[in-house]
Design an enzyme around this catalytic site. Structure first.
Site, PDB file in Angstrom:
ATOM      1  N   ARG A  28      19.121 -14.089 -33.865  1.00 54.70           N
ATOM      2  CA  ARG A  28      19.622 -15.431 -33.613  1.00 54.70           C
ATOM      3  C   ARG A  28      18.620 -16.441 -34.171  1.00 54.70           C
ATOM      4  NH1 ARG A  28      23.741 -13.261 -33.144  1.00 54.70           N
ATOM      5  NH2 ARG A  28      25.283 -13.386 -31.455  1.00 54.70           N
ATOM      6  N   HIS A  56      25.266 -15.813 -41.922  1.00 55.58           N
ATOM      7  CA  HIS A  56      25.604 -15.091 -40.697  1.00 55.58           C
ATOM      8  C   HIS A  56      26.598 -13.969 -41.025  1.00 55.58           C
ATOM      9  CE1 HIS A  56      25.368 -15.709 -36.106  1.00 55.58           C
ATOM     10  NE2 HIS A  56      25.716 -14.450 -36.356  1.00 55.58           N
TER      11      HIS A  56
END
Length: 309
Positions: A224, A272
């Site tokens: 993250r 991502h």
């Protein structure tokens, strides 16, 4: 199961594909897109990435929430979702193999100097570099859960020297577990973070810890964005202390077009995309978990909210 009870689906996109996959896999379930549900009181279970603020409050008979991914930080601390409602995350659903590919790409980039050759090409430079053995590349994987454990063990199987760090000690074939992060960073050539976002991991890779990496180390973050100090990383790349980095996640996504990270020649950016949830695999896993849940069995992936995973 009561056929009047609804298993609702609320995906950010491709909701119809998810609903069709659930209906095909479990025809005994009454599956509907959440937006098509006439009476929210009939919803007993829901599979979702996330919902609009307050949306869970209308689901008064909700028995369980199934997260459509491995990360669950968007579900935690919500005022409209009671802590008494079980939250169940995916364990893999096709993501582990993809994550391994992402880490292996970085390992081969460092091992075979592909990043340096790319910069040589941009400068019209012909400069062969001596090879090195896989065992000479010291890889550290942060996070040894389903995804991280798979990555670490498979890198070890491919001949790399692999260490791992996690909150609790893990025994994995070919992987040395190390509990002292600061010490481990000083012995790392390639750092691969696949950690979940928790209070403990937020900001974990700060300026001080990144500077502990040896000169010439390479950083990969597929966990993250809030776990890594991006400005500190860029400073260490610009100074030459770090050889390069491969980042899939950022504090703000999409990464703003004006951010200086885009122009750093030693930084490789992916949107991502290190590992996607595969619909059929995810649906099969959630249907299995639902059956276990309804039978009162222990369900792997049930989130411990005190740990945030």
């Amino acid at each position: 199961m009561d056929t009047s009870s609804i298993f609702a689906v609320a995906a950010t996109n491709k909701t119809e594909k998810w609903v069709d996959a659930f209906r095909k896999r479990a025809p005994e379930l009454r599956v509907e897109a959440l937006d098509d549900v006439a009476n929210p009181d009939d919803v007993h279970w829901i599979a979702t990435w996330e919902t609009a603020p307050g949306r869970f409050a209308s689901l008064k008979n909700l028995r369980a929430v199934f997260a459509m991914g491995a990360g669950v930080e968007k579900f935690l601390g919500r005022d409209d979702l009671s802590d008494t409602v079980p939250l169940i995350r995916l364990n893999d659903a096709g993501m582990a193999e993809q994550m391994f590919d992402y880490a292996l790409y970085a390992a081969l980039t460092v091992l075979r100097s592909f990043d340096q050759y790319a910069r040589d090409q941009a400068e019209f430079t012909w400069k062969p570099r001596a090879p090195r053995s896989r065992a000479s590349l010291r890889v550290t994987v942060l996070g040894l859960g389903t995804l991280g454990g798979y990555v670490a063990t498979h890198l070890a199987q491919h001949g790399f020297t692999v260490s791992g760090w996690s909150r609790t000690e893990k025994t994995l074939p070919g992987v040395r577990w190390h509990g002292a992060l600061d010490m481990l960073l000083g012995e790392t050539d390639l750092l691969v973070s696949i950690l979940p976002l928790t209070d403990e991991t937020r900001g974990l890779l700060n300026a001080r810890r990144l500077a502990l990496l040896p000169r010439g180390a390479y950083v990969v973050n597929a966990g993250r964005g809030d776990q890594l100090d991006l400005d500190a990383l860029l400073n260490l790349l610009d100074s030459g202390h770090l050889r390069g980095a491969q980042l899939d996640v950022f504090p703000i996504e999409p990464l703003p077009a004006t951010h200086p990270a885009w122009e750093n020649p030693t930084l490789r950016i992916t949107p991502h995309a290190a590992a996607f949830t595969l619909i059929d695999e995810a649906v099969d896993q959630m249907v299995t978990k639902l059956a276990q849940f309804e039978r009162g069995e222990t369900v792997e992936g049930t989130v411990d909210r005190s740990r945030s995973y």
